[in-house]
Design a protein around this motif. Structure first.
Motif: not given
Ligand SMILES: Cc1cc2nc3c(=O)[nH]c(=O)nc-3n(C[C@H](O)[C@H](O)[C@H](O)COP(=O)(O)OP(=O)(O)OC[C@H]3O[C@@H](n4cnc5c(N)ncnc54)[C@H](O)[C@@H]3O)c2cc1C
Length: 412
Positions: A13-15, A32-35, A40-49, A222-225, A376-383
């Motif tokens: 969500m952040v990228g 760019v993402d390897r998936r 990843e995290t932005s898929h399975g969270n609880a979906g609260l804004i 792609g792989d960011a590493r 963005h800890h518990h708030l990455g989907f929100t923020l």
């Molecule tokens: C159980 C749970 C419940 C939550 N509930 C909420 C909620 O209700 N509301 C809320 O606001 N937040 C919630 N969150 C927090 C939120 O999900 C995260 O803060 C947010 O998803 C982080 O987003 P992100 O884009 O920073 O990271 P991610 O979504 O993890 O994205 C990072 C991306 O980087 C990619 N990546 C990693 N390594 C590489 C590499 N080497 N090369 C290329 N790509 C790579 C990954 O594939 C991934 O797509 C919850 C989290 C959890 C675990």
């Protein structure tokens, strides 16, 4: 090699939101993402804004609570004992940030982002044409004891007084009127009227990524590493990409990539699980329910329910240990008619956290053209969307929505 103005690494969500805002500012952007996007995290969270989530989850100060957490006696948390040597530096800093003054400082830093979070999502939701994916019905925290309810109401009153967060106390009868299908005996509830929620945060992320592509943005696997700096370019040779600037938005994997450049950040992880359940006659909840006595959240999806757990303190890549799910599932079945489990294995994700629970949004000192948007800890989907806007403004010289210094990496 394809050349862009900006390479955004990580399509969570952040990228995705960072890429959209940079694109709106006229930059050519590759994501760019390897998936795939938001898988990843932005898929399975609880979906609260959580546009009310100004006060961060802080480390407890009460000794009995700390001991109970340490011995895994509370369902909302789980600690991997074997990971303690590795976890200690983060936990110590997290504990230090838990004083009332420091939590208040973090809340003040989060407020400008949190209070704009829903409006920023609304703009993207409208542009992506996904208004039907969003519920604007708030969420409920339910309590079985008067004591627990009173404690939470005191916290909410303080958040209201200091930060203007709105809440409503609900009697058991009012709770039943709001959610007639909830079973069990409750002392009452706290209703947060302003937050929104979605069935599927991953689908929202993918819709935003589609919008980015429709506006001419490119997504490359792609792989960011493999990121390297040569001359005035950031390159990812394996993906055939170069860009003048690069944004690291790798969520929980951000610290690993920064370490490759000799930059060490105190990122910790609060892992969490989700399980999906059949809803025999269709989901009856109108809004997410946070069961405060057990520390899990139940969310209605289109045809099913999703249960997300609290925090697991563990190493990022450690094998899954979904004991919290086992602990809270009976409680969830006690308050709602949940059908069978729909996933063979629980989903596992990791909330990327800094000790002060404030994200890093800004340049990487000493590395020209390298930026970070993460933590963005518990708030990455929100923020995500509001953080994307702030980062884009810093990179393009537009007026930032708030003082960006409070999100600097150099604060550590
Ligand atoms: C159980 C749970 C419940 C939550 N509930 C909420 C909620 O209700 N509301 C809320 O606001 N937040 C919630 N969150 C927090 C939120 O999900 C995260 O803060 C947010 O998803 C982080 O987003 P992100 O884009 O920073 O990271 P991610 O979504 O993890 O994205 C990072 C991306 O980087 C990619 N990546 C990693 N390594 C590489 C590499 N080497 N090369 C290329 N790509 C790579 C990954 O594939 C991934 O797509 C919850 C989290 C959890 C675990």
């Amino acid at each position: 090699m394809k050349h862009f103005d900006v390479m955004v690494l990580g399509a969570g969500m952040v990228g995705i939101a960072s890429a959209l805002h940079l694109q709106s500012s006229g930059r050519s952007v590759v994501l760019v993402d390897r998936r795939g996007s938001a898988e990843e995290t932005s898929h399975g969270n609880a979906g609260l804004i959580q546009c009310e989530g100004v006060v961060p989850y802080s480390f407890p100060r009460e000794i009995d609570k700390i001991v109970n957490y340490a011995f895994n006696r509370l369902p909302e948390a789980n600690l991997h004992w074997r990971a303690i040597p590795w976890l200690l530096p983060f936990v110590y800093r997290y504990w230090r940030q838990g004083s009332p003054e420091r939590v208040a400082a973090s809340a003040r830093a989060l407020k400008p982002l949190v209070e704009r979070s829903l409006a920023e999502h609304e703009a993207l939701i409208q542009a992506a044409g996904i208004g039907d994916m969003v519920r604007r019905t708030g969420y409920l925290r339910v309590f079985r004891t008067e004591e627990g309810l009173a404690r939470q109401l005191a916290k909410e009153e303080e958040a209201h007084r200091l930060y203007g967060v709105r809440y409503e106390a609900k009697t058991p009868a009012e709770l039943s009127a709001l959610e007639p299908h909830l079973q069990g005996t409750f002392a009452g509830a706290v209703f947060m009227p302003d937050p929104a929620s979605v069935d599927s945060p991953g689908a929202v992320g993918k819709a935003y990524a589609k919008l980015f592509a429709e506006r001419g943005g490119q997504f490359i696997y792609g792989d960011a590493r493999g990121l390297q700096h040569s001359g005035d370019q950031w390159t990812l040779a394996s993906a055939g990409l170069s860009a003048r600037e690069a944004v690291i938005a790798l969520g929980p994997w951000t610290a690993q990539l920064l370490a490759q450049f000799g930059v060490h950040i105190p990122m910790g992880f609060k892992r969490g699980y989700h399980m999906r359940y059949a809803a025999p006659d269709g989901p009856k909840l109108k809004r997410p329910i946070l069961d405060s006595d057990f520390g899990y959240l139940l969310t209605p999806e289109a045809d099913t329910y999703r249960l997300t757990t609290g925090a697991e303190f563990a190493r990022l890549g450690a094998p899954p240990t979904p004991v919290q799910l086992a602990r809270v599932e009976p409680a969830a079945r006690g308050i709602l008619a949940l059908g069978e489990r729909l996933l063979e294995q629980p989903w596992l994700g990791a909330r990327p956290c800094f000790p002060d629970m404030v994200p890093v949004i800004g340049p990487v000192p000493g590395h020209k053209g390298l930026w970070v948007n993460a933590g963005h800890h518990h708030l990455g989907f929100t923020l995500g969307p509001v953080s994307g806007r702030l980062l884009a403004s810093l990179m393009t010289g537009e007026a930032p929505l708030t003082d960006p210094a409070q999100y600097n990496l150099s604060r550590f």
